[in-house]
Design a protein around this motif. Structure first.
Motif, PDB file in Angstrom:
ATOM      1  N   ASP A 232     -52.465 105.900  61.432  1.00 11.91           N
ATOM      2  CA  ASP A 232     -52.916 104.634  60.840  1.00 11.91           C
ATOM      3  C   ASP A 232     -52.990 103.542  61.905  1.00 11.91           C
ATOM      4  O   ASP A 232     -53.914 102.711  61.903  1.00 11.91           O
ATOM      5  CB  ASP A 232     -51.977 104.204  59.717  1.00 11.91           C
ATOM      6  CG  ASP A 232     -52.127 105.059  58.462  1.00 11.91           C
ATOM      7  OD1 ASP A 232     -53.114 105.803  58.372  1.00 11.91           O
ATOM      8  OD2 ASP A 232     -51.248 104.978  57.586  1.00 11.91           O
ATOM      9  N   GLY A 233     -52.027 103.529  62.818  1.00 17.04           N
ATOM     10  CA  GLY A 233     -52.062 102.550  63.893  1.00 17.04           C
ATOM     11  C   GLY A 233     -53.251 102.743  64.809  1.00 17.04           C
ATOM     12  O   GLY A 233     -53.901 101.770  65.223  1.00 17.04           O
TER      13      GLY A 233
ATOM     14  N   ALA B 157     -56.093 104.093  63.962  1.00 18.13           N
ATOM     15  CA  ALA B 157     -57.287 103.693  63.210  1.00 18.13           C
ATOM     16  C   ALA B 157     -57.498 102.188  63.291  1.00 18.13           C
ATOM     17  O   ALA B 157     -58.636 101.710  63.453  1.00 18.13           O
ATOM     18  CB  ALA B 157     -57.156 104.133  61.752  1.00 18.13           C
ATOM     19  N   ARG B 158     -56.415 101.422  63.205  1.00 20.19           N
ATOM     20  CA  ARG B 158     -56.545  99.950  63.315  1.00 20.19           C
ATOM     21  C   ARG B 158     -57.017  99.559  64.704  1.00 20.19           C
ATOM     22  O   ARG B 158     -57.870  98.675  64.842  1.00 20.19           O
ATOM     23  CB  ARG B 158     -55.200  99.293  62.996  1.00 20.19           C
ATOM     24  CG  ARG B 158     -54.804  99.356  61.519  1.00 20.19           C
ATOM     25  CD  ARG B 158     -53.611  98.471  61.221  1.00 20.19           C
ATOM     26  NE  ARG B 158     -52.395  98.941  61.891  1.00 20.19           N
ATOM     27  CZ  ARG B 158     -51.539  99.802  61.365  1.00 20.19           C
ATOM     28  NH1 ARG B 158     -51.766 100.303  60.157  1.00 20.19           N
ATOM     29  NH2 ARG B 158     -50.452 100.160  62.033  1.00 20.19           N
ATOM     30  N   ARG B 159     -56.495 100.216  65.728  1.00 20.68           N
ATOM     31  CA  ARG B 159     -56.898  99.861  67.095  1.00 20.68           C
ATOM     32  C   ARG B 159     -58.342 100.248  67.372  1.00 20.68           C
ATOM     33  O   ARG B 159     -59.060  99.529  68.080  1.00 20.68           O
ATOM     34  CB  ARG B 159     -55.963 100.542  68.106  1.00 20.68           C
ATOM     35  CG  ARG B 159     -54.543 100.013  68.068  1.00 20.68           C
ATOM     36  CD  ARG B 159     -53.731 100.493  69.258  1.00 20.68           C
ATOM     37  NE  ARG B 159     -53.535 101.933  69.289  1.00 20.68           N
ATOM     38  CZ  ARG B 159     -52.567 102.577  68.636  1.00 20.68           C
ATOM     39  NH1 ARG B 159     -51.716 101.895  67.881  1.00 20.68           N
ATOM     40  NH2 ARG B 159     -52.444 103.891  68.726  1.00 20.68           N
TER      41      ARG B 159
ATOM     42  N   GLY C  67     -60.684 100.611  65.041  1.00 17.14           N
ATOM     43  CA  GLY C  67     -61.579  99.948  64.096  1.00 17.14           C
ATOM     44  C   GLY C  67     -62.444 100.909  63.313  1.00 17.14           C
ATOM     45  O   GLY C  67     -63.574 100.563  62.932  1.00 17.14           O
TER      46      GLY C  67
END
Length: 585
Positions: free
Chosen positions: A266-267, A269-271, A273
């Motif tokens: 999940d981390g 994926a945030r980085r 985008g």
């Protein structure tokens, strides 16, 4: 270039790179780690020698040009370029397609498989799920005995071949999911034990000592597995990972490895985008697998649902051996229960296991798309004695019914390669072990296993015979002729309908009273304004019409289906599926 390796029990570590040897130094900031700067380019060969022993491949090797026992090779990922513009493709609304690189084409390479991707784009699936691609001994195998968990099987095309495949898929709008195996490594070519405590006798698995997730040294082992997972997603642009047999990940630490892994993904994926997801294969029927981490779960984004498969399989075939026995007493009821609530075994007694099994899903907390539904998978086909598909046992009409249930159910559907045209080629268990003793042990074990269930030993395919793999390759001439062409057109129609009708792809659970079931079995259920009706019987069956429903039109049907008279039931021909639009009165 900085070379580094974790070898906590070694008193000396030497780097061997491009024919030269260099003494490595302990890293004062990271106990157990050794490092050394040395000149190297893309393709440079290297390995590590511990305490004057043999040169071994890097546990974090990105390429093994000469197989699992050879030297590692440096991979410069910058040479691959950025690939096509890709915003990612998440799991909700997806249709997955499970694919084995070595048998999708007779060539058995990434490039040959990429040449068939337009077929999948036209079919309408959204993601290709690749079976494992880590290196294993020999050329051909299923991939579940891989080693070097950061590298790519060289006969498939190595790292560059995988990247070309992913880029080709993304250019066609297809996401790519990779099956990864964290619960064990293959019996041959595994050099990890020489470097450190990657395995532990604290727990035992069907493959022997367990991967070390909770014993001394487990922090680095967990980081090794997590780092590998993130590298697949980051360096190859993959969209998700399928995690093999997570029930075999023995972990007694307060925060389970799966929760750590899902948080890391999940981390990332945030980085990056873009959406990334994990799909677990689990035998536990445990809602905690996909429950949010904040609510005490593992946070995995989805899991395979074998209960739906088993219920559908028994309804289609009448088989009752092994784990099918729990579903065979009332196939229609079992199918209805899985359609309504996901798990059949939700705390119920399992005769196959001799105990109660599973827990009920909270439908309010778990969207239906977090379960994958399927009629066939590599396991459910390949682990049969002859690797026979459903198409070897049931009619094209029954196959069409299975397609309607998989693609019309509230779950995320997954197809197994060739299913969409009713492929008649088997998919058998095959290996290519280079160790003669291991090869004979696998061959003998396979024959004895099925002989114990009544199969003549001479009928069991020899896993080591190259002909076994060749029989398992898809025949790409089949889709061009009937009955395969008609079934392929049906799959395309159903998948297109999912795209056109948001209710079909929404992943919303059925109503509490659905589905409607009558003997046959014949099953019907609502998906928004659509009604999916399936008659698995070999005779016409009539489904009663709910008093508050009026059928407006037949949207799709395997055989012609007439709208019922006012107040009458829906009459379905034998082995027929239909999707109807309905109006609420």
């Amino acid at each position: 270039m900085l070379f580094e390796v974790w070898a906590p029990q070694a008193g000396r570590v030497d780097l061997h790179a491009d024919g030269a040897a260099y003494a490595m130094s302990p890293d004062p900031a990271r106990p157990g780690w050794w490092c050394r700067e040395a000149s190297a380019d893309d393709g440079s060969r290297y390995g590590f020698a511990l305490d004057g022993g043999p040169v071994r491949p890097d546990p974090r090797s990105r390429r093994q040009p000469d197989g699992p026992d050879g030297m590692s090779a440096v991979v410069d990922f910058a040479r691959f370029g950025s690939g096509p513009e890709w915003a990612g493709r998440g799991l909700p609304g997806a249709v997955l397609y499970e694919l084995h690189v070595g048998t999708f084409t007779r060539e058995g390479t990434f490039d040959a498989a990429a040449g068939r991707l337009p077929h999948l784009a036209e079919l309408g699936v959204t993601h290709v799920e690749l079976m494992p691609v880590c290196p294993f001994p020999g050329t051909h195998g299923w991939g579940y005995e891989g080693v070097s968990l950061w590298a790519v099987h060289e006969p498939y095309g190595g790292p560059a071949g995988l990247r070309r495949f992913v880029d080709a898929a993304h250019a066609l709008g297809l996401g790519v999911v990779l099956d990864v195996v964290h619960n064990h490594l293959g019996p041959s070519g595994n050099h990890l034990p020489a470097f450190g405590p990657y395995f532990t006798d604290t727990h035992h698995t069907p493959w022997g000592a367990a991967v070390n997730l909770d014993a001394p040294g487990s922090a680095e082992v967990r980081a090794y597995l997590t780092g590998s997972a993130l590298a697949w997603l980051r360096d190859y642009g993959l969209d998700g990972l399928r995690l093999d047999a997570v029930h075999a990940l023995a972990d007694s630490r307060p925060k389970h490895f799966l929760a750590e892994l899902s948080a890391a993904v999940d981390g990332l994926a945030r980085r990056l985008g873009r959406p990334l997801f994990l799909i677990a294969e689990s035998d536990l029927n445990d809602p905690a697998t996909t429950r949010a981490r904040e609510a005490g779960g593992m946070g995995v984004h989805a899991q395979w649902n074998d209960d739906f498969h088993h219920a559908l399989h028994t309804a289609l075939t009448g088989e009752s051996q092994g784990y099918y026995a729990d579903f065979a007493a009332d196939p229609a009821g079992a199918l209805a229960k899985t359609l309504r609530g996901g798990f059949f075994h939700d705390g119920t007694y399992s005769a196959f296991r001799g105990r109660r099994h599973g827990y009920p899903l909270d439908r309010r907390a778990t969207p239906a798309h977090r379960l994958l539904g399927y009629a066939q998978t590599h396991d459910q086909v390949g682990n049969r004695a002859l690797g026979d598909r459903l198409s070897a046992r049931i009619s094209p009409g029954a196959l069409a019914c299975a397609a309607a249930l998989v693609l019309g159910a509230p779950f995320t559907p997954m197809l197994f390669m060739g299913e969409e045209w009713g492929a008649r080629t088997p998919w058998q268990f095959f290996t290519d072990h280079t160790d003669p003793q291991l090869a004979e042990a696998v061959r003998t074990g396979r024959r004895r296993e099925f002989a114990a269930h009544g199969w003549p030993e001479e009928e069991i395919p020899d896993p080591q015979d190259p002909a076994t793999r060749l029989r398992s390759c898809l025949d790409w001439a089949e889709p061009g002729r009937d009955p395969h062409a008609s079934l392929l057109a049906w799959y395309r129609q159903l998948i297109a309908l999912r795209r056109a009708e948001p209710a079909l792809a929404a992943g919303e659970w059925l109503g509490e009273e659905e589905p409607t079931v009558v003997p046959g079995p014949c099953v019907g259920f609502r998906r928004g304004a659509l009604f999916v009706a399936v008659n698995l019987a070999d005779r016409p069956v009539e489904l009663p019409t709910a008093p508050d429903v009026t059928y407006e039109e037949v949207v799709a049907a395997w055989r012609p289906v007439a709208l019922p008279e006012a107040g009458g039931g829906l009459r379905l021909p034998a082995e027929t599926a239909a999707v109807l639009r309905c109006l609420e009165r």
